[in-house]
Write a protein that holds these residues in place. Structure first.
Motif: not given
Ligand SMILES: Nc1ncnc2c1ncn2[C@@H]1O[C@H](COP(=O)(O)OP(=O)(O)O)[C@@H](O)[C@H]1O
Ligand SMILES: [Mg+2]
Lengths: 297, 425
Positions: B150-161, B163-169
């Motif tokens: 739904k686009g509620h998670i900002d992918r441009s943020l660094p991974e540790n900031e 809720r969703v890790s790069d792997k999961k993405l």
């Protein structure tokens, strides 16, 4: 008849006429020996249907009717006339105890229907009102079908044993009220959809459907146009063959046309009573004369 | 009219019109302010709540292997109830992503499907002939996955900031590209009870709770309220006592609703020993709350029946009872119903008194009767609004929208009734 004493802190109208009536009358050039508190004319009738003696009615501490004596004969049409506010409706409403519904209304005196005391505390008003029906000033059909309007009275009193009988009563009543031809094809339509005159005839049909002995009419034509009025007047004439009718009217022509006897009320007193022809051609009391000649009222 | 009089009239005319204009402007401004507030409310609720009606689903091919399910004897109902439905999902996920090997990554992989999805498999396997077969189903994704979709998670943020890790993405992206991860209509929202997993949480339990509670309230408050109104209006003598009662009914209408909750707690739970959290008690408490509204509106309805109708009936020799029940009541009924519906709408939106009698508990099961523990829509909203997860924020607004819809529906019925039965005398 005794003079009524009225509490001095009643409303201006009644206290004024109670404290200075004689002066009033003489200043109008009236014959002061004939106090209007004394009814002129013959109260008694042969063949009495209703008999009222010394009727006093007050609303709270305001008295509206003062010591009225009046007899009504069987199958007569009696008209009650007088300036507005003189207690005609109040007196009329005593005759089937409709005043019971008004809070603070107190009636004293004797009112009899066929020698039965109407205000006997043991008397049940339900059968009384079946015997003394009433037609009101403003046509007030129930917001139901024409048929149901007329059938309601017979139904609650159990006058019909079958649907056929009920149909018959409805038809007869509508015929007697002169409404059958206009209504027979729309019996299931609401009574409120009729014209004013038709509505009033429907109310009359509704009243006569329970075969009352006396019908009280309180200015039944005051909300109607002249043609509708003429029809109701004709109707009253026809109905007088079977019913005793007491009609309040503010129209002297109407009283003259439909009634056998006329009672003239003034400020809560019955001033004059007599045959309609006599009253209108030869009034005995100055107040009556003034009223019917249009000098006041 | 003389010349000079008309001059004076004309001179004042402009002033009179200006006054009228000012008044109209004032009215218009107040209405606009009201509308703006309403629009703002609607826009915020709808924009946050809209997402609640869709949910991300993951398409998986499930091998309903009796061994994985650990069902050795299909006749044994116990084995069916305790079968390892989640195992089937995990196996399917492992097969879909054969590259994921490490324990940590596998765990992360399993988390893309809702942890409660085993329940959906369980539901699916109510049809026991599916045992041993292979089926393709859409299962609800985890709420984090849903947030990504739904686009509620900002992918441009660094991974540790985030809720969703790069792997999961990357897993999510792969599923989206293969068409196996989609937003669909959120059935669960309308068919499930509450849950600690937002993607498994629905409002059906709360809606049924509201329904049962309102039925109790309606069945009690309408007859009692109408009877009280008829008695007070038509039969009671007008004296100091009835004045006293009238004043108190009006006061009761203004008593804060939580007081009724406290009363319900003290009387129905502690004294009568009725169960906690049940619609029956909720309905009784709401009855106390809505009674004054219904009595007052019913009395107004009775008063508005013209006296000429009563006179007509009485003049025919109808008794008081007949007059009231044959003529007055039918005419007053639409007004009474309107009052009743408005009272019920009030009750539907009420929270505080129900908190006091325990209808605020976390209840997963969907209530089936008046004595099953339940919660109601507004309380559900209150409960969810406390949860920080984005998906619950969404569902809170979604539930508000559903509640508002019911309120609008009820009030429209009230308006329609009034319009329909409006009488010309
Ligand atoms: N319900 C009532 N309550 C108090 N006063 C009333 C009521 N009805 C009538 N009156 C008073 O009683 C007097 C007689 O009224 P009414 O009988 O209606 O006169 P009429 O029918 O001759 O015009 C009037 O002064 C009127 O103000
Ligand atoms: Mg009158």
């Amino acid at each position: 008849m005794t003079t009524m004493t009225v509490d001095s802190n009643t409303s201006p109208q009644s206290s004024q006429e109670a404290t200075q009536p004689v002066a009033d009358i003489s200043s109008n050039g009236l014959d002061s020996s004939r106090d209007y508190r004394q009814t002129v004319g013959k109260i008694e009738v042969a063949n009495t249907k209703m008999s009222m003696r010394d009727v006093n009615v007050s609303y709270g501490d305001k008295q509206a009717v003062f010591g009225v004596d009046l007899d009504i004969a069987k199958n007569e049409v009696i008209a009650m006339i007088g300036p507005s506010g003189c207690g005609k409706s109040t007196f009329l409403r005593c005759m089937n105890r409709m005043n019971d519904t008004i809070e603070g209304c107190v009636v004293s005196g004797s009112l009899k229907l066929d020698d039965q005391d109407i205000y006997d505390p043991k008397l049940d008003v339900v059968p009384l009102r079946a015997r003394v029906g009433m037609v009101f000033q403003k046509p007030n059909p129930f917001p139901k079908s024409i048929y149901d309007n007329v059938a309601y009275g017979p139904q609650i009193h159990g006058l019909a044993n079958s649907k056929v009988e009920l149909d018959e009563i409805v038809e007869n009543s509508l015929r007697k009220a002169g409404l059958w031809n206009e209504a027979k094809d729309r019996l299931d339509q609401p009574g409120t959809g009729l014209s004013g005159g038709q509505q009033q005839r429907l109310c009359i049909a509704r009243t006569i459907a329970v075969s009352p002995e006396v019908i009280l009419m309180d200015e039944p034509c005051s909300a109607l146009d002249p043609i509708a009025t003429a029809r109701i007047e004709e109707l009253i004439d026809e109905l007088s063959a079977n019913f005793t009718i007491a009609i309040v009217t503010h129209s002297m022509q109407q009283a003259a046309r439909v009634s056998h006897r006329t009672a003239y009320f003034h400020l809560g007193y019955l001033v004059e009573i007599g045959d309609t022809d006599d009253i209108f051609t030869n009034p005995k009391h100055r107040l009556t004369e003034d009223y019917i000649t249009g000098r006041f009222g | 009219m003389s010349r000079s009089t008309i001059d004076i009239v004309n001179r004042n005319l402009a002033k009179r019109y200006a006054k009228e204009k000012r008044f109209r402007l004032f009215g218009l401004v107040s209405i606009l302010a009201g509308l703006a507030a309403l629009c703002f409310l609607m826009v915020t609720i709808v924009s946050t709540g809209w997402g609640a009606f869709t949910q991300s689903y993951i398409q998986l091919t499930l091998d309903l292997d009796p061994e994985v399910l650990s069902i050795s004897d299909p006749q044994d109902d116990d084995q069916w109830s305790y079968a390892n439905y989640t195992g089937v999902i995990k196996k399917s996920l492992r097969e879909r992503f054969p590259d994921v090997t490490s324990r940590r990554d596998k765990k992360r992989l399993y988390r893309i499907v809702s942890p409660g999805a085993g329940y959906q498999v369980n539901q699916l396997m109510q049809d026991r002939s599916l045992l041993g077969q292979t089926v393709t189903v859409w299962l609800p994704a985890d709420d984090d996955v849903d947030s990504v979709i739904k686009g509620h998670i900002d992918r441009s943020l660094p991974e540790n900031e985030r809720r969703v890790s790069d792997k999961k993405l990357s897993l999510i992206d792969e599923l989206v590209n293969s068409g196996q991860l989609k937003r669909k209509f959120n059935n669960i929202f309308f068919t499930a009870g509450d849950s600690s997993e937002p993607e498994q949480a629905g409002i059906k339990g709360a809606m049924l709770g509201s329904f049962f509670t309102l039925i109790v309230a309606l069945l009690l408050s309408f007859p009692i309220g109408v009877a009280a109104a008829i008695y007070l209006e038509e039969f009671a003598p007008k004296n100091a006592w009835t004045d006293f009662i009238e004043v108190n009914i009006n006061n009761l209408a203004a008593v804060p609703s939580i007081v009724f909750g406290l009363l319900g707690l003290a009387v129905f739970l502690n004294w009568f020993g009725l169960p906690r959290s049940v619609p029956l008690v909720g309905g009784i408490v709401l009855t106390l709350m809505t009674l004054p509204t219904i009595i007052i509106s019913s009395r107004v309805a009775l008063k508005s029946v013209p006296p000429s109708i009563r006179e007509a009936a009485l003049g025919l020799g109808a008794s008081k009872m007949q007059t009231i029940f044959d003529h007055v009541l039918p005419l007053a009924l639409p007004g009474m119903l309107t009052g009743g519906i408005i009272g019920m709408a009030q009750a539907l939106g009420e929270t505080a008194p129900l908190l006091m009698i325990g209808m605020v508990a976390f209840i997963v099961d969907i209530p089936g009767s008046f004595t099953d523990p339940a919660t109601v829509l507004p309380v559900q909203i209150f409960l969810w609004s406390d949860s920080p997860e984005r998906a619950f924020v969404e569902r809170t607004s979604g539930a508000i929208m559903v509640l508002l819809m019911f309120l609008i529906l009820m009030n429209s019925i009230a308006v329609l009734l009034r319009k329909r039965f409006e009488r010309r005398w």
